[in-house]
Design a protein around this motif. Structure first.
Motif, PDB file in Angstrom:
ATOM      1  N   UNK A  92       0.831  -1.215   0.000  1.00 32.33           N
ATOM      2  CA  UNK A  92       0.000   0.000   0.000  1.00 32.33           C
ATOM      3  C   UNK A  92       0.857   1.254   0.000  1.00 32.33           C
ATOM      4  N   UNK A  93       1.969   1.238   0.726  1.00 39.16           N
ATOM      5  CA  UNK A  93       2.851   2.414   0.752  1.00 39.16           C
ATOM      6  C   UNK A  93       3.484   2.662  -0.613  1.00 39.16           C
ATOM      7  N   UNK A  94       3.923   1.601  -1.262  1.00 38.15           N
ATOM      8  CA  UNK A  94       4.525   1.751  -2.585  1.00 38.15           C
ATOM      9  C   UNK A  94       3.480   2.221  -3.601  1.00 38.15           C
ATOM     10  N   UNK A  95       2.293   1.641  -3.558  1.00 34.78           N
ATOM     11  CA  UNK A  95       1.238   2.059  -4.480  1.00 34.78           C
ATOM     12  C   UNK A  95       0.871   3.526  -4.272  1.00 34.78           C
ATOM     13  N   UNK A  96       0.893   3.983  -3.028  1.00 36.27           N
ATOM     14  CA  UNK A  96       0.596   5.393  -2.767  1.00 36.27           C
ATOM     15  C   UNK A  96       1.663   6.297  -3.388  1.00 36.27           C
ATOM     16  N   UNK A  97       2.922   5.894  -3.316  1.00 33.33           N
ATOM     17  CA  UNK A  97       3.986   6.686  -3.946  1.00 33.33           C
ATOM     18  C   UNK A  97       3.864   6.665  -5.458  1.00 33.33           C
ATOM     19  N   UNK A  98       3.439   5.528  -6.008  1.00 32.51           N
ATOM     20  CA  UNK A  98       3.246   5.437  -7.460  1.00 32.51           C
ATOM     21  C   UNK A  98       2.151   6.399  -7.919  1.00 32.51           C
ATOM     22  N   UNK A  99       1.116   6.563  -7.110  1.00 36.71           N
ATOM     23  CA  UNK A  99       0.043   7.494  -7.474  1.00 36.71           C
ATOM     24  C   UNK A  99       0.543   8.930  -7.576  1.00 36.71           C
ATOM     25  N   UNK A 100       1.640   9.253  -6.923  1.00 29.13           N
ATOM     26  CA  UNK A 100       2.079  10.639  -6.814  1.00 29.13           C
ATOM     27  C   UNK A 100       3.028  11.079  -7.922  1.00 29.13           C
ATOM     28  N   UNK A 101       3.658  10.146  -8.639  1.00 32.00           N
ATOM     29  CA  UNK A 101       4.789  10.560  -9.460  1.00 32.00           C
ATOM     30  C   UNK A 101       4.394  11.488 -10.597  1.00 32.00           C
ATOM     31  N   UNK A 102       3.211  11.364 -11.170  1.00 37.87           N
ATOM     32  CA  UNK A 102       2.823  12.247 -12.281  1.00 37.87           C
ATOM     33  C   UNK A 102       2.673  13.696 -11.817  1.00 37.87           C
ATOM     34  N   UNK A 103       2.037  13.880 -10.670  1.00 37.97           N
ATOM     35  CA  UNK A 103       1.904  15.246 -10.149  1.00 37.97           C
ATOM     36  C   UNK A 103       3.254  15.779  -9.696  1.00 37.97           C
ATOM     37  N   UNK A 104       4.104  14.917  -9.129  1.00 35.60           N
ATOM     38  CA  UNK A 104       5.453  15.354  -8.748  1.00 35.60           C
ATOM     39  C   UNK A 104       6.238  15.810  -9.965  1.00 35.60           C
ATOM     40  N   UNK A 105       6.142  15.066 -11.054  1.00 31.02           N
ATOM     41  CA  UNK A 105       6.852  15.452 -12.276  1.00 31.02           C
ATOM     42  C   UNK A 105       6.364  16.807 -12.777  1.00 31.02           C
ATOM     43  N   UNK A 106       5.049  17.012 -12.764  1.00 32.09           N
ATOM     44  CA  UNK A 106       4.512  18.293 -13.229  1.00 32.09           C
ATOM     45  C   UNK A 106       4.983  19.437 -12.351  1.00 32.09           C
ATOM     46  N   UNK A 107       5.073  19.215 -11.047  1.00 28.87           N
ATOM     47  CA  UNK A 107       5.533  20.275 -10.141  1.00 28.87           C
ATOM     48  C   UNK A 107       6.997  20.607 -10.394  1.00 28.87           C
TER      49      UNK A 107
END
Length: 358
Positions: free
Chosen positions: A109-124
């Motif tokens: 669950x922790x890894x999947x939560x980080x995976x959900x974030x990478x697209x928004x992190x890249x845009x930022x």
């Protein structure tokens, strides 16, 4: 005199060599390696910076951006491993949770939560052109629920970077709690045109509102605690005989008349000796502390409405804890959240007004 021939065939020119064409290879940026960063030794450097120092500074600041970029690349790669099922290993038996534990030391669950974030992190990261700042994962996770409603990762990233830039210039610290309050306000608005913009001003507004609600909640909690302690330390009321006259009436009706038998004695003993001069004669009333004072009155039965209010307060406190601990608020609709806020505020204001009047 030489004779010039009338015509002469032109001699063919020697063939020219074909021009050499150098094939241009596309530029590939070189990886950022630690050897590009200067040693962090202490130097007594002053005055204008040299060209070498400016280059060193550029490398160090590039490392800041490289860290955020490496973070989203890491979780992009993790999503590729998960979706392409290459986590199963050479023998094809390793599961995704086993891979997460082996490679990241984290749960699935922790890894999947980080995976959900990478697209928004890249845009930022891509939106940061003038000021570089680290983006906590808690900020990204908090903003994910409103990405679709606000036009995608690029639009949310643009607003977030502008807000963080404003906050840095105005010495304002942005917390995940601030962003969560803003997201809750944005989710409560149904019409897209009326949704609040993610700006520094709107962030300060929701922060002030959150602080005010927290202070009200703490005041109510302190009042409940004080009331509970008062109930625990209050002396037990004395038992009043059922045959006592005028129980529960006004002080004028219950004041002990002169010569009345001792209040609190058993009724048969008082009646047996009253009026005949025997040892059960009541002492004279006065201010010497030996008899009942003129303004005293017997203990009254508890107010049934007060008891009902106490039970309702305990029930309300339990409901409040249930809403928070069970996560019901996160699943409630915007209309339900509005109803909860309006009801809670109305009850709090009425209770504060009643408390102030006492």
């Amino acid at each position: 005199m030489a004779v010039v021939p009338a015509s002469r065939e032109a001699e063919p020119e020697a063939p020219q060599a074909a021009p050499v064409v150098h094939e241009m290879k596309a530029y590939r940026p070189q990886p950022f390696t630690p050897d590009l960063i200067p040693e962090p030794e202490e130097l007594d450097a002053r005055g204008p910076m040299t060209d070498e120092e400016l280059v060193e500074l550029a490398y160090c600041e590039a490392a800041y951006a490289n860290a955020d970029k490496a973070d989203w690349i890491k979780w992009m790669a993790a999503e590729a491993v998960r979706n392409r099922k290459t986590h199963r290993g050479p023998d094809g038996t390793r599961t995704w949770p086993e891979y997460c534990d082996a490679k990241f030391g984290e749960s699935e669950s922790e890894v999947n939560r980080s995976i959900q974030q990478w697209r928004l992190k890249r845009a930022i990261v891509e939106q940061q052109t003038t000021r570089m700042f680290s983006t906590p994962s808690s900020h990204v996770q908090t903003l994910l629920p409103i990405v679709a409603a606000y036009g995608g990762e690029d639009e949310v990233a643009r607003n977030y970077v502008a807000m963080r830039t404003w906050a840095a210039e105005n010495k304002v610290r942005v917390t995940a709690a601030d962003l969560e309050s803003w997201v809750q306000r944005a989710q409560a608005v149904e019409k897209p045109a009326e949704r609040p913009a993610l700006t520094g001003e709107s962030l300060l507004e929701v922060r002030e509102e959150r602080v005010r609600l927290q202070e009200q909640a703490e005041a109510r909690k302190a009042a409940r605690k004080a009331a509970s302690e008062a109930r625990q330390t209050a002396p037990e009321p004395e038992a009043v005989p059922e045959t006592h006259p005028n129980l529960g009436e006004s002080p004028e009706a219950t004041a002990a008349p002169e010569g009345h038998p001792n209040l609190g004695d058993q009724a048969p003993e008082v009646n047996a000796g009253a009026g005949d001069g025997e040892q059960h004669q009541a002492p004279e009333t006065g201010n010497d502390g030996t008899g009942a004072g003129e303004g005293e009155q017997p203990e009254q039965n508890p107010d049934p409405l007060a008891q009902r209010a106490q039970v309702a307060a305990s029930t309300l406190e339990g409901m409040s804890e249930a809403f928070v601990t069970s996560g019901l608020l996160r699943h409630a609709s915007p209309e339900t959240l509005k109803t909860i806020v309006e009801t809670a505020l109305s009850l709090a204001e009425a209770a504060e007004a009643e408390l102030a009047s006492r």
